[in-house]
Design an enzyme around this catalytic site. Sequence first.
Site, short mmCIF file in Angstrom:
data_model
loop_
_atom_site.label_atom_id
_atom_site.label_comp_id
_atom_site.label_asym_id
_atom_site.label_seq_id
_atom_site.Cartn_x
_atom_site.Cartn_y
_atom_site.Cartn_z
N SER A 224 1.90 1.94 -9.32
CA SER A 224 0.65 2.70 -9.24
C SER A 224 -0.08 2.46 -7.93
O SER A 224 -1.17 2.99 -7.74
CB SER A 224 -0.26 2.34 -10.41
OG SER A 224 -0.59 0.96 -10.37
N HIS B 180 0.71 -1.16 2.24
CA HIS B 180 1.94 -1.82 1.84
C HIS B 180 2.97 -0.84 1.27
O HIS B 180 4.11 -1.22 1.01
CB HIS B 180 1.66 -2.95 0.84
CG HIS B 180 1.20 -2.50 -0.51
ND1 HIS B 180 -0.13 -2.40 -0.86
CD2 HIS B 180 1.88 -2.12 -1.63
CE1 HIS B 180 -0.24 -2.00 -2.11
NE2 HIS B 180 0.97 -1.82 -2.61
N ASP C 47 -5.87 -1.93 3.33
CA ASP C 47 -4.69 -1.48 2.59
C ASP C 47 -4.69 0.03 2.38
O ASP C 47 -4.76 0.52 1.25
CB ASP C 47 -4.63 -2.21 1.24
CG ASP C 47 -3.25 -2.17 0.63
OD1 ASP C 47 -2.32 -1.69 1.31
OD2 ASP C 47 -3.09 -2.62 -0.52
#
Length: 1091
Positions: free
Chosen positions: A192, A78, A109
Amino acid sequence: MESCIRADLGLGIELAQQCRDGSAMAEDWRRALATVVPAVVVLRTTAARAFDTEVAGASCATGFVVDKSRGIILSNRHVVKPGPVVAEAMFVNREEIPVYPLYRDPVHDFGFLRFDPGAIKFHSYKEIPLAPDVASVGLEIRVVGNDSGEKVSILAGTLARLDREAPQYKKDGYNDFNTFYMQAASGTKGGSSGSPVIDCQGRAVALNAGSKSSSASAFFLPLERVVRAFDIIKRNWDTFVSHLDAVKIPRGTLQVTFLHKGFDETCRLGLNSETEKVVRNVSPLGETGMLVVDSVVPGGPAYKTLEPGDILICINGEVVTQFLKLEALLDDKVGKEIELQIERGGVLLVVKLTVEDLHSITPNYFLEVSGAVLHPLSYQQARNFRFRAGVVYVAEPGYMLSRAGVPRHSIINKFAGEAISKVEDLIEVLSKLSRGARVPLDYVSYLDRHRNKSVLVTIDRHEWYAPPQIYTRNDNTGFWTAKTAIPPDSLLRASRLQTNSIPVSSLRNSVPVERQHDINNEKWEDVCTEKESIDQAVLEGSYTDDVKIVCKRRRLWDNTCSKGNSESNGSVHAFKESTPTQTSNCENNDLSGNMAVTSTNASLAEHVIGPALVMFEVHVPPSCMLDGVHSQHFFGCGVIIYHTEIIGLAVVDRNTVAVSASDIILSFAAFPVEIPGEVIFLHPLHNYAIVAYDPSSLGAGATYVQAATLLPEPALRRGESVYLVGLSRSLQITSRKSTVTNPCAALNIASADCPRYRAINMEVIELDTDFGSTFSGVLTDGQGKVQALWSSFSAQLKYGGSSLEDHQFVRGIPIYAISLVLDKILSGASGPSLLINGMKRPMPLVRNLEVELYPTLLSKARSFGLSDIWIKALATKDPVRKQVLRVKGCWAGSNAERHLEQGDMILAINKVPVTCFRDIENACQELDRLNDSDGKLKITIFRQGQEIELLVGTDVRDGNGSTCMVNWCGSVIQDPHSAVRALGFLPEEGHGVYLARWCHGSPVHRYGLYALQWIVEVNGKLTPDLDTFLKVVEGLEHGEFVRVKTVHLNGKPRVLTLKQDLHYWPTWELKFDPETATWRRRTIKSLNSTN
């Protein structure tokens, strides 16, 4: 699970060792962090377009170098984005380099970015090794990244779980699945994402992906699948170094989502005890459950074969209870058949399925049309919405689709009567449509998946957006390459603005709107679009019958206009009577009667004015929201003030038609038809706009529509009865009898936080009762003659100390203000010409004193020192108002700015006392009637106890509003509009151009060049106006950093830099062409422009 067992056995020994040697452990962390921190980068990513699960925008995240020699950075999917992205990486020493997408996993991811290692000149760093096998419960870890926007943040934690379900982020966005996640209470937050989760030896044991703020839990992605993809990239790097798009990472899928369920749960689902024993015996020690089917995507390999609740036992004879083994088997069998053993309700089943290539159902291209982004539905969203992968998905509705009410995440099924199964079908239909065509579109939304919805889509009549383009991902360059989607000879690209059409037929019968009329009507639009050739034919003395019709209609226009000069009181009723009308049959007359009168007990005023009422629906394209317009969609009721067989004019408030750069649809009370209109006049001060329409587009309804009779004199008085008549949203005529409570209430609307049009120097009419703040219409006498326009006004108010909120209210505008401009339009004004329905007409100019005024009671004026002589003179001139006008402020750049000051009292003009706004308007109009006038008024003012005689210059403005804008780096740039100038301030640095809007995912979004400020310099060169600004930016190259100096509305200067991106954000100009009455788009500079 084996790592879990090892962790449990050795946990006590490891913890004891840490307790005995705590100082050594701290030193280990210091050494590890000294190696890791230099390899961690801040990633600033800008998604240039909405795509798949992501929206356009700018964000900040984290990544870390995993291969120094090749220049490879690991981060989250993402962050890398599935769609077009522009990204930079900043190392800890603040060195910045561009990075490009290398690979993003379709499901999990993680993704890789690449950079040029030689671009790092002053920084020393090492790559961070990946060690997925080290992860274990109880392991002390550090998360090193850009947490909460900080450049470097180090958060401590302890791995608590290795078998957590993948986190569920959004119902309509990206979610990971078919994998375990790790969990720790490290409390990471935004920024983060993509941070390395390291152990005390500086090895990455997991990848930070998300968090749960309510419990301070952080979720980490295991690295086993990351290592596999990374190894494939490295093995093929030397072979395909110049063709990275040729590097393929095999990924297989059955389009099935599995969940890991405990053995007790699987038994409740029907698992046989014998099967459980076999699975436990062959599985690794400590296995706790099995994989169960959670969902199956329609149209996938397993659709109608596997069902939710099925328990997976074996694949090709191997017991599979873990996600890693499942994915390894699928990735190795892409395109091949596999055999699955499952149990369904205690029954053993054997099925054979073909493994599908996961990349084949991951879109790598999209169609951009009218700001909309359309592409094949991805596996991610197909799983979320339970639709078949590959159908046409609306990632961003843009202007054309949102105008029709098509929301984001919709699936398009039919367009213009043709079935749409893929993007190519949609392109083929678009290529056969012309500008202005209105065609049906069928879609379904995942929120209401069982209902197919049908809407009318209007193809853009103006060039608000670039022609449709196809963007295709190029993994070799990291960019998405654009090419024209529609051939140059297609109707959409070849046609210019046509008059109106509302065809709802199928595509094969769809034609431009200007070509669709009643068969008994003359084809006026055809000859209008051929005006130039017709003019030439007339000059040569040979012309066809159509040409004779044009000449006849020109004479008719000229005759009616000349008659308009001789009419008094601003009434245009006589023009209507002198115009030939079409005859209609009895059936049509009955229809007219039914449409005009809503009930048998309707008042005479309602009966008379009904055929002149019209509902406006206005859409403003997001690409050109000029002049501070605060919404994209407006509704309002107006009235027809002129109607013949060749031209129709209607008037409405400027809270409905705020800017000329808009699309207008007119719906008539007299006849059920919708046709487009075009703005021809926006009054710079008063709250009304005049819109033209083509009566021939009404077809049979042209006979029923009538113009209202205007009654500018006598003016309304307090206590007088009027009829408030208007239209509801359902086009029902509504009326009531009301009483005028104040015929001359002075408006006082403060400037909005984002400057936009506001009515100033106006007196309005107030009633005792109305229909609420959203109902507009007209005020008539008992005979249905219009005395005022009941208009909507917009303001911003503060409620209870909160921020400003938009507020609407309604008041009456005396009709004399409108009839004066109408007479000039009909009689032939002295302003610039405008093409109206194929005929050029000079439009009026408005002379005004560009000063904002407000009334002060004479009793207050006396306290300021105004003499009794002037008090008496002003009271005698106007015994009703008993007021004097004071200066609230002068417009910046106006001729009055140099002479008048805030607080000045305007006593007289040319020795004649002034008591109201209309006195000043009349004085300005008198200047227009004097041919030798220098445009100055002799004004007597009262300033600080003294009477002063001044010669104050006036300004002349047209009624076009802003007619030109430039889109540069995703910002909407225009010359300062009147609402900005009304603030009374322009920058000293040569004024500058005004930044009105900005686009998400653009360079100005990335670098923080936001709206409500002037751009006064670009690379040290002054930009006092739009033409100069264009010349400066035309010389800027792609990828060049630009130094921009701005001045905010509050006067605060600022200097910033931004990087120009001509690939996704070319520089273009949108300008209104009065010769063709169209908005034309011109590309100033792009990567493909030849200049």
